[in-house]
Enzyme design. Structure first.
Site, PDB file in Angstrom:
ATOM      1  N   GLY A 510       0.837  -1.197   0.000  1.00  0.00           N
ATOM      2  CA  GLY A 510       0.000   0.000   0.000  1.00  0.00           C
ATOM      3  C   GLY A 510       0.865   1.238   0.000  1.00  0.00           C
ATOM      4  O   GLY A 510       1.989   1.233   0.483  1.00  0.00           O
ATOM      5  N   GLY A 513      -0.067   8.991   1.348  1.00  0.00           N
ATOM      6  CA  GLY A 513       0.622  10.252   1.510  1.00  0.00           C
ATOM      7  C   GLY A 513       1.633  10.221   2.641  1.00  0.00           C
ATOM      8  O   GLY A 513       2.656  10.895   2.604  1.00  0.00           O
ATOM      9  N   PHE A 514       1.372   9.383   3.595  1.00  0.00           N
ATOM     10  CA  PHE A 514       2.212   9.320   4.787  1.00  0.00           C
ATOM     11  C   PHE A 514       3.441   8.464   4.577  1.00  0.00           C
ATOM     12  O   PHE A 514       4.330   8.458   5.392  1.00  0.00           O
ATOM     13  CB  PHE A 514       1.387   8.688   5.902  1.00  0.00           C
ATOM     14  CG  PHE A 514       0.948   7.334   5.490  1.00  0.00           C
ATOM     15  CD1 PHE A 514      -0.197   7.178   4.746  1.00  0.00           C
ATOM     16  CD2 PHE A 514       1.725   6.236   5.760  1.00  0.00           C
ATOM     17  CE1 PHE A 514      -0.561   5.932   4.294  1.00  0.00           C
ATOM     18  CE2 PHE A 514       1.361   4.990   5.303  1.00  0.00           C
ATOM     19  CZ  PHE A 514       0.219   4.840   4.573  1.00  0.00           C
ATOM     20  N   ASP A 627     -14.374   7.578   8.182  1.00  0.00           N
ATOM     21  CA  ASP A 627     -14.129   7.184   6.797  1.00  0.00           C
ATOM     22  C   ASP A 627     -14.558   5.736   6.587  1.00  0.00           C
ATOM     23  O   ASP A 627     -13.778   4.875   6.202  1.00  0.00           O
ATOM     24  CB  ASP A 627     -12.656   7.383   6.430  1.00  0.00           C
ATOM     25  CG  ASP A 627     -12.463   7.415   4.912  1.00  0.00           C
ATOM     26  OD1 ASP A 627     -13.462   7.631   4.182  1.00  0.00           O
ATOM     27  OD2 ASP A 627     -11.335   7.219   4.455  1.00  0.00           O
TER      28      ASP A 627
END
Ligand SMILES: *[C@@H]1O[C@H](CO)[C@@H](O)[C@H](O)[C@H]1NC(C)=O
Ligand SMILES: *[C@@H]1O[C@H](CO)[C@@H](O)[C@H](O)[C@H]1NC(C)=O
Ligand SMILES: *[C@@H]1O[C@H](CO)[C@@H](O)[C@H](O)[C@H]1NC(C)=O
Ligand SMILES: *[C@@H]1O[C@H](CO)[C@@H](O)[C@H](O)[C@H]1NC(C)=O
Ligand SMILES: *[C@@H]1O[C@H](CO)[C@@H](O)[C@H](O)[C@H]1NC(C)=O
Ligand SMILES: *[C@@H]1O[C@H](CO)[C@@H](O)[C@H](O)[C@H]1NC(C)=O
Ligand SMILES: *[C@@H]1O[C@H](CO)[C@@H](O)[C@H](O)[C@H]1NC(C)=O
Length: 847
Positions: A510, A513-514, A627
């Site tokens: 995966g 952004g982090f 989310d």
């Protein structure tokens, strides 16, 4: 009670019928329990009680007990104002402890658990928080004593196995305690298999398969009856606190020796002392003689109850003179009850069992007796005794919604690796940042307590005593505690480097952004998902540490769990359990996967709902996921669904960050329209998103599919239109057609529609949804026993991937590119903020 004694005297002398009764022989039954385990926990010596029952010392109970870590014994010499000497000592467990007993005979057994928070220098027992479970039933969930008082919890279980365990399971970071345990055989006649159900009126059978908890046991119109007058050691309380209003009733009583037990009854069911007193209609201070005597009882209306009413006509002067009605929750229980017609005599014992299930439950539970309002007979109504027993729910719990195994009781600790793994399937979805969640209902001083010196200490309130009590503990003990506090395992950077083959790019499962998520294998061979953030500022590290502490408190069978972390050299690495079967979405559409059966989808939705329900209401109270979507529901190797990507957000602590917080986060297609409008986040926003997931499961298409005609793009809008037309079945996943039980689908569709209500207040709680989904599953299973098995077989046979074909343009096997872009942007956007890696600030303040 002086009045009742007077009444008693009057009847005994003025009532010839009564004299006749008292002349009858009374069957005296005693009962010797074959299993008779009595333990005085924490006591150095055996403790005999008045009734000649001896509670054995810890030493003598040693063989029953197994614990993972050393348990701690606490005895207090001076008897304070405790009613029994067994409350003078306790045993404390900082890890799970099991008492296991060899049972001599199957059948009904009492479990009585005695709790009293004795004074202790190291542990404040009022801060203990723990579960108590048997092999199959949750007896107590998150117990903690609120005041310094003693309490007894009594259960009735049908023991069917030779070995029977009672387990004490501390919550993460807390501990458990117990003063005394009783596990004692009860007579089999105590509870028969059949009761009367109220709605619809009929018989209910299967009572012998349930576990019961005594909620109330009342002696109407008489004094408290205790072990001395009840051979089974039960306590019967007085009824006046429950009478509403108390003036509506007076008491009547007779000498217990006149009570007669016809066939089918026994003093073991209820002793003569109980039948010998009654509450009856008062005849003073009431304007009319037509009213009910009403009792009301606090109950948990999410459970069903067994209500046992004991009657004995000790007030009439002649046979067939007394007729009255009995109501439970204002529903007719017995119409025109004529006791002497049933028992054939005055002063004869009679009882009736009612099963009050959730369709007629209410809090408070009301019991009423009132006159028939006919010209015949006396205008009176009586009740002699009442027992209200809570019935275990469908997941096998007597407290809360989670059954045994519904939560993970063992947090991973240093040196022991939890044997599970996780994968953040980041391919197409938002990074950790976008799943910011808000920490609600936090104690107000949370910010202050947050200024801990060592971040290894827990941050939040319930555990503060651990911090203070720690000082007085030996270093060995405190080390032991920190490992049980659930901070997870500490990994060295080198270990993780090994686990991921030096951050091999082929191991990346995966990207966000982090940073990246890697599939790793740790020393014991366990597969894990390793999420490595880019090294960040000091502030970032600090947030990271805070997040670990909070995240690691969240342990639940249906939440992906954090195994450990690494913060060496300012690294920010989280290690999660690996979820072998990936996101739910991949199994619904977009990938070539065999279609799931309806039952399987329901089970997954139920699992996810449990996870969310726990976040909303569970141990760490009030977390909003923010989310919820089908990519954040991951499936383990057994297809158990777990919610992933629940991060945590604190209230924005500085003004600087407030603007971040106002940004509406979430994923398109799942976003609660009300949240969008008001920018006010509540747990009902998760409910909305979950409704969209339910539709995905039913229709097997994405929440947003821009390649479709405009009215079909948004799944929620489109499906609601069909639902309103009553034609939802037209758009369901074609692979399900003909295999869904229509009632099951209706239940499911109804629940879905409610989730998608325009306003949050109109949406159900996750608990309600859970209930409806379970019901839908039951309907499906009931309808397709056998048929289902065939279907499954058929599916196995067609193992080759089936392409999903829709009656409407399908998503052509791929995730729509625009949605992918949206997700990526979201994750990237998050990365703009230095602290955003693990935290999303939401200014969505105060509720
Ligand atoms: C206990 O359960 C077993 C099996 O479910 C049943 O056969 C037995 O009759 C039950 N015992 C009682 C006392 O109801
Ligand atoms: C309990 O039993 C004792 C004697 O065994 C008797 O004197 C007393 O009245 C009984 N109490 C009740 C409430 O029946
Ligand atoms: C009836 O009510 C009055 C006033 O409330 C009170 O003084 C009286 O004792 C009551 N009588 C009875 C029998 O309860
Ligand atoms: C007694 O209670 C029942 C149920 O609540 C009610 O229907 C009935 O009218 C009441 N009877 C009287 C006389 O008030
Ligand atoms: C309550 O019991 C009745 C009769 O046994 C049954 O028909 C009904 O479905 C039950 N309701 C619930 C919610 O369990
Ligand atoms: C709990 O209740 C369910 C029915 O809801 C029943 O099937 C099950 O056997 C019960 N479990 C125990 C251990 O009593
Ligand atoms: C999504 O991104 C791809 C490249 O990653 C680009 O070709 C496509 O035009 C983008 N779609 C939208 C709707 O922005």
């Amino acid at each position: 009670m002086a009045t009742s004694l007077l009444v008693l005297v009057c009847f005994c002398f003025a009532n010839p019928a009564m004299m006749h009764v008292s002349a009858k022989t009374q069957r005296l039954e005693s009962f010797t329990p074959q299993d008779n385990y009595l333990i005085d926990c924490g006591s150095p010596t055996d403790t005999p009680l008045a009734g000649k029952r001896v509670f054995v010392s810890d030493e003598n109970a040693k063989t029953f007990l197994s614990t993972k870590s050393r348990d701690i014994q606490v005895s207090v010499q001076s008897a304070e104002d405790v009613p029994l000497p067994i409350y003078n000592s306790a045993r404390i467990f900082i890890d799970q402890a099991d008492y296991t007993f060899q049972m001599a005979r199957p059948g009904w057994h009492w479990i009585r658990l005695h709790f009293y928070p004795v004074q202790n220098n190291e542990f404040n027992l009022q801060n203990a928080k723990f579960n108590v479970e048997t092999n199959s039933v949750v007896l107590i969930r998150e117990f903690h004593v609120k005041t310094i008082t003693w309490s007894v919890k009594e259960y009735l279980v049908n023991v069917t196995t030779e070995r029977f365990s009672i387990k004490f399971i501390p919550k993460e970071g807390s501990f458990a305690f117990i003063n005394a345990i009783e596990l004692v055989s009860a007579p089999d006649i105590l509870i028969g298999d059949v009761g009367t159900s109220l709605s619809p009126v009929g018989t209910f059978s299967g009572l012998s398969h349930f576990t019961f908890q005594t909620s109330y046991r009342i002696n109407m119109g008489g004094p408290i009856v205790t072990g001395q007058n009840d051979t089974l050691g039960r306590t019967w309380e007085v009824d006046t606190p429950f009478l509403k209003p108390v003036e509506a009733s007076t008491s009547a009583s007779v000498n217990p020796s006149v009570i007669n037990y016809p066939d089918g009854t026994s003093p073991l069911i209820a002793p003569p002392s109980v039948y010998a007193s009654a509450s009856q209609m008062a005849n003073a201070n009431v304007s009319s003689q037509s009213f009910n005597v009403t009792w009301s009882f606090e109950v948990d209306a999410s459970f069903s109850y067994l209500v046992r009413m004991h009657f004995c006509d000790i007030v009439s002067k002649a046979l067939n003179d007394l007729y009255f009605n009995v109501y439970i929750n204002r529903k007719m229980g017995i119409s025109g009850l004529d006791l002497t017609a049933i028992t054939g005599d005055l002063a004869s014992a009679y009882y009736k069992d009612f099963v009050v299930n959730s369709s007629v439950m209410a809090n408070p539970l009301t019991i009423q007796v009132g006159p028939l309002n006919q010209d015949t007979g006396a205008q009176n109504a009586i009740l002699n005794g009442l027992e209200i027993l809570k019935i275990n729910n469908s997941v096998g719990s007597l407290d809360g919604e989670y059954g045994v195994g519904g939560k993970s009781s063992e947090g991973p600790s240093r040196g022991t690796v939890a044997a599970v793994g996780f994968a953040m399937m980041f391919g197409a979805f938002v990074g950790l940042g976008a799943m910011a969640v808000k920490w609600r209902k936090r104690p107000q001083d949370w910010q202050k307590t947050n200024s801990f010196s060592s971040w290894l200490l827990p941050v939040h309130a319930g555990d503060s005593t651990f911090m203070s009590s720690k000082n007085s503990m030996s270093s060995r003990k405190s080390q032991m505690l920190s490992s049980t506090m659930g901070l997870g395992r500490y990994f060295s950077f080198a270990e993780l480097k090994d686990a991921t083959k030096n951050w091999d790019s082929n191991a990346i499962i995966g990207v966000g952004g982090f940073g990246n998520v890697y599939l790793g294998v740790i020393d014991d061979g366990t597969k894990v998902a390793v999420k490595r953030g880019n090294p960040q500022s000091e502030q970032g590290i600090h947030e990271f540490q805070t997040e670990i502490q909070i995240l690691s408190k969240l342990r639940h069978r249906h939440l992906v769990s954090l195994i450990g972390y690494c913060d060496e050299n300012s690294e920010m690495i989280l290690v999660y359990e690996f979820m072998a079967n990936g996101p739910l979405r991949d199994h619904l559409y977009g990938k070539d996967m065999p279609p799931m059966s309806w039952k399987q989808r329901l089970e997954i939705c139920i699992g996810a709902a449990r996870g969310l329900h726990y976040l909303h209401t569970g141990a760490a109270q009030g977390i909003i996921h923010r989310d919820v979507k089908s990519t954040n529901i991951l499936l383990d190797e057994n297809f158990i669904a777990k919610m992933a990507d629940f991060g945590l957000s604190k209230d924005a602590p500085t003004t600087e960050e407030t603007h971040v917080s106002t940004a509406v986060k979430g994923s398109f297609g799942y976003l609660d329209p009300e949240y969008f409008r008001k920018q006010q986040l509540t747990d009902k926003s998760d409910v909305y998103s979950f409704g969209v997931v339910l539709l995905e499961a039913l229709c097997a298409r994405p929440a947003i599919n821009p390649s479709l005609p405009r009215e079909q793009v948004n799944l929620a809008e489109w499906a609601l239109q069909w639902k309103r037309k009553g034609l939802l079945e037209k758009i369901i996943d074609p692979t399900l057609a003909g295999k869904i039980n229509p009632e099951s689908m209706n239940k499911f569709a109804e629940a879905t529609e409610k989730c998608l209500a325009e306003y949050g207040v109109d949406r159900p709680t996750m608990g309600d949804i859970l209930w409806n989904l379970e019901y839908a599953l039951q309907l499906q299973e009931a309808s397709s026993h056998g048929k289902m098995a065939e279907e499954e077989k058929e599916l196995m046979a067609t193992a080759s991937p089936i392409t999903v074909s829709h009656s409407v343009p399908p998503p052509s096997g791929a995730i729509p590119s625009s949605e992918q872009n949206e997700s990526t942007t979201d994750a990237q956007g998050v990365n703009d903020h230095s602290t955003a890696m693990f935290t999303q600030f939401a200014s969505l303040n105060g509720r």
